[in-house]
Design a protein around this motif. Structure first.
Motif, PDB file in Angstrom:
ATOM      1  N   HIS A 133       0.839  -1.211   0.000  1.00 16.70           N
ATOM      2  CA  HIS A 133       0.000   0.000   0.000  1.00 16.70           C
ATOM      3  C   HIS A 133       0.870   1.256   0.000  1.00 16.70           C
ATOM      4  O   HIS A 133       0.550   2.236  -0.672  1.00 16.70           O
ATOM      5  CB  HIS A 133      -0.943   0.002   1.201  1.00 16.70           C
ATOM      6  N   PHE A 134       1.937   1.239   0.745  1.00 19.71           N
ATOM      7  CA  PHE A 134       2.855   2.382   0.789  1.00 19.71           C
ATOM      8  C   PHE A 134       3.436   2.645  -0.601  1.00 19.71           C
ATOM      9  O   PHE A 134       3.458   3.775  -1.071  1.00 19.71           O
ATOM     10  CB  PHE A 134       3.973   2.116   1.806  1.00 19.71           C
ATOM     11  N   GLU A 135       3.902   1.589  -1.240  1.00 21.34           N
ATOM     12  CA  GLU A 135       4.526   1.746  -2.557  1.00 21.34           C
ATOM     13  C   GLU A 135       3.518   2.179  -3.628  1.00 21.34           C
ATOM     14  O   GLU A 135       3.883   2.891  -4.559  1.00 21.34           O
ATOM     15  CB  GLU A 135       5.210   0.447  -2.980  1.00 21.34           C
ATOM     16  N   ARG A 136       2.262   1.756  -3.491  1.00 15.41           N
ATOM     17  CA  ARG A 136       1.236   2.135  -4.459  1.00 15.41           C
ATOM     18  C   ARG A 136       0.595   3.478  -4.131  1.00 15.41           C
ATOM     19  O   ARG A 136      -0.232   3.974  -4.893  1.00 15.41           O
ATOM     20  CB  ARG A 136       0.156   1.060  -4.534  1.00 15.41           C
ATOM     21  N   GLY A 137       0.911   4.032  -2.971  1.00 13.18           N
ATOM     22  CA  GLY A 137       0.308   5.305  -2.570  1.00 13.18           C
ATOM     23  C   GLY A 137      -1.151   5.168  -2.170  1.00 13.18           C
ATOM     24  O   GLY A 137      -1.935   6.084  -2.381  1.00 13.18           O
ATOM     25  N   THR A 138      -1.504   4.027  -1.574  1.00 13.45           N
ATOM     26  CA  THR A 138      -2.881   3.801  -1.117  1.00 13.45           C
ATOM     27  C   THR A 138      -2.902   3.583   0.395  1.00 13.45           C
ATOM     28  O   THR A 138      -3.303   2.515   0.872  1.00 13.45           O
ATOM     29  CB  THR A 138      -3.503   2.582  -1.844  1.00 13.45           C
ATOM     30  N   PRO A 139      -2.472   4.602   1.156  1.00 15.06           N
ATOM     31  CA  PRO A 139      -2.347   4.414   2.607  1.00 15.06           C
ATOM     32  C   PRO A 139      -3.667   4.144   3.316  1.00 15.06           C
ATOM     33  O   PRO A 139      -3.685   3.464   4.330  1.00 15.06           O
ATOM     34  CB  PRO A 139      -1.732   5.721   3.091  1.00 15.06           C
ATOM     35  N   GLY A 140      -4.763   4.632   2.778  1.00 14.92           N
ATOM     36  CA  GLY A 140      -6.048   4.416   3.437  1.00 14.92           C
ATOM     37  C   GLY A 140      -6.392   2.948   3.547  1.00 14.92           C
ATOM     38  O   GLY A 140      -7.093   2.527   4.462  1.00 14.92           O
ATOM     39  N   GLN A 141      -5.894   2.149   2.618  1.00 16.48           N
ATOM     40  CA  GLN A 141      -6.188   0.720   2.642  1.00 16.48           C
ATOM     41  C   GLN A 141      -5.295  -0.040   3.631  1.00 16.48           C
ATOM     42  O   GLN A 141      -5.509  -1.221   3.862  1.00 16.48           O
ATOM     43  CB  GLN A 141      -6.035   0.143   1.236  1.00 16.48           C
ATOM     44  N   ALA A 142      -4.300   0.643   4.179  1.00 19.08           N
ATOM     45  CA  ALA A 142      -3.361  -0.020   5.088  1.00 19.08           C
ATOM     46  C   ALA A 142      -3.826  -0.004   6.540  1.00 19.08           C
ATOM     47  O   ALA A 142      -3.266  -0.706   7.369  1.00 19.08           O
ATOM     48  CB  ALA A 142      -1.983   0.637   4.988  1.00 19.08           C
ATOM     49  N   SER A 143      -4.848   0.787   6.848  1.00 18.18           N
ATOM     50  CA  SER A 143      -5.269   0.913   8.254  1.00 18.18           C
ATOM     51  C   SER A 143      -5.633  -0.426   8.877  1.00 18.18           C
ATOM     52  O   SER A 143      -5.180  -0.753   9.973  1.00 18.18           O
ATOM     53  CB  SER A 143      -6.445   1.878   8.364  1.00 18.18           C
ATOM     54  N   GLY A 144      -6.443  -1.203   8.191  1.00 21.60           N
ATOM     55  CA  GLY A 144      -6.847  -2.499   8.737  1.00 21.60           C
ATOM     56  C   GLY A 144      -5.689  -3.457   8.871  1.00 21.60           C
ATOM     57  O   GLY A 144      -5.599  -4.198   9.855  1.00 21.60           O
ATOM     58  N   THR A 145      -4.775  -3.454   7.892  1.00 20.14           N
ATOM     59  CA  THR A 145      -3.643  -4.377   7.968  1.00 20.14           C
ATOM     60  C   THR A 145      -2.697  -3.992   9.096  1.00 20.14           C
ATOM     61  O   THR A 145      -2.134  -4.869   9.746  1.00 20.14           O
ATOM     62  CB  THR A 145      -2.873  -4.448   6.629  1.00 20.14           C
ATOM     63  N   LEU A 146      -2.550  -2.708   9.342  1.00 23.96           N
ATOM     64  CA  LEU A 146      -1.676  -2.275  10.434  1.00 23.96           C
ATOM     65  C   LEU A 146      -2.269  -2.632  11.792  1.00 23.96           C
ATOM     66  O   LEU A 146      -1.548  -3.058  12.699  1.00 23.96           O
ATOM     67  CB  LEU A 146      -1.403  -0.775  10.341  1.00 23.96           C
ATOM     68  N   ARG A 147      -3.581  -2.475  11.941  1.00 26.43           N
ATOM     69  CA  ARG A 147      -4.220  -2.868  13.207  1.00 26.43           C
ATOM     70  C   ARG A 147      -4.124  -4.381  13.409  1.00 26.43           C
ATOM     71  O   ARG A 147      -3.866  -4.858  14.512  1.00 26.43           O
ATOM     72  CB  ARG A 147      -5.671  -2.396  13.245  1.00 26.43           C
ATOM     73  N   LEU A 148      -4.337  -5.138  12.325  1.00 28.89           N
ATOM     74  CA  LEU A 148      -4.225  -6.587  12.413  1.00 28.89           C
ATOM     75  C   LEU A 148      -2.804  -7.001  12.796  1.00 28.89           C
ATOM     76  O   LEU A 148      -2.605  -7.841  13.678  1.00 28.89           O
ATOM     77  CB  LEU A 148      -4.622  -7.231  11.082  1.00 28.89           C
ATOM     78  N   ALA A 149      -1.811  -6.397  12.146  1.00 29.12           N
ATOM     79  CA  ALA A 149      -0.415  -6.704  12.467  1.00 29.12           C
ATOM     80  C   ALA A 149      -0.107  -6.375  13.924  1.00 29.12           C
ATOM     81  O   ALA A 149       0.557  -7.153  14.615  1.00 29.12           O
ATOM     82  CB  ALA A 149       0.529  -5.941  11.536  1.00 29.12           C
ATOM     83  N   GLN A 150      -0.588  -5.240  14.394  1.00 29.89           N
ATOM     84  CA  GLN A 150      -0.340  -4.826  15.776  1.00 29.89           C
ATOM     85  C   GLN A 150      -0.949  -5.818  16.761  1.00 29.89           C
ATOM     86  O   GLN A 150      -0.301  -6.241  17.721  1.00 29.89           O
ATOM     87  CB  GLN A 150      -0.920  -3.430  16.016  1.00 29.89           C
TER      88      GLN A 150
END
Length: 185
Positions: A135-152
């Motif tokens: 998501h970072f590389e594609r410039g789609t940070p909004g889609q990373a919120s769920g994955t970051l919470r899941l990873a945490q």
């Protein structure tokens, strides 16, 4: 009590799994990740970031240093490492639990399975972090919120299970050694 492996296989599984963890750990050391000020604990900070606001500065720093490829490599190598450490910790807890009785044996059984659960949580965390990098590389940070919470969440649960398993293994092994030396004197 039902353990993941028969008793005779526990020690060979422990030794083989330690070798596998060493291979995974050595692979990660081939492409080390520097610890920028945004991530003084390195990848652990990224695992526990939980939000895009916390993860983005780390990713920007690693990208500026040309280390996103190394970060991705380390996450893939961690699949080998986690298979090793989870199996080794599970076998170690089972070895200790088979020598203890009552509540301590039951706790060991739970932690034997908890160590395997830690490995599964670590794998889910790795996939979430790899998706976050994408998501970072594609410039789609909004889609990373769920994955970051899941990873945490997965990272926090994994660390709790690993620490509990390690404490059980160390203390249980010490109690077992003390009991054994008390019987031989």
């Amino acid at each position: 009590m039902w353990y993941p492996l028969p008793g005779a296989w526990l020690l060979p599984a422990l030794l083989g799994a330690l070798a596998l963890a060493a291979i995974g750990g050595a692979a990660m050391m081939l492409r080390p990740i520097r610890r920028p000020p945004e991530a003084p604990w390195g990848i652990v900070d990224f695992e526990l970031a939980g939000t895009w606001d916390r993860a983005e500065p780390m990713l920007q720093s690693w990208q500026a240093s040309g280390l996103l490829g190394s970060l991705r490599f380390n996450l893939w190598a961690d699949f080998v490492f986690l298979a090793g450490y989870a199996t080794a910790l599970s076998a170690g807890c089972a070895l200790v639990a088979t020598r203890l009785s009552g509540g301590w044996g039951a706790l060991g059984l739970a932690l034997t399975w908890g160590a395997l659960a830690a490995g599964i949580l670590d794998a889910i965390e790795n996939v979430a972090l790899l998706r976050t990098i994408g998501h970072f590389e594609r410039g789609t940070p909004g889609q990373a919120s769920g994955t970051l919470r899941l990873a945490q969440w997965c990272a926090a649960a994994k660390f709790a299970l690993v620490i509990a398993g390690l404490l059980y293994y160390i203390l249980g092994a010490a109690v077992g050694l003390a009991a054994r030396s008390g019987h031989t004197s």
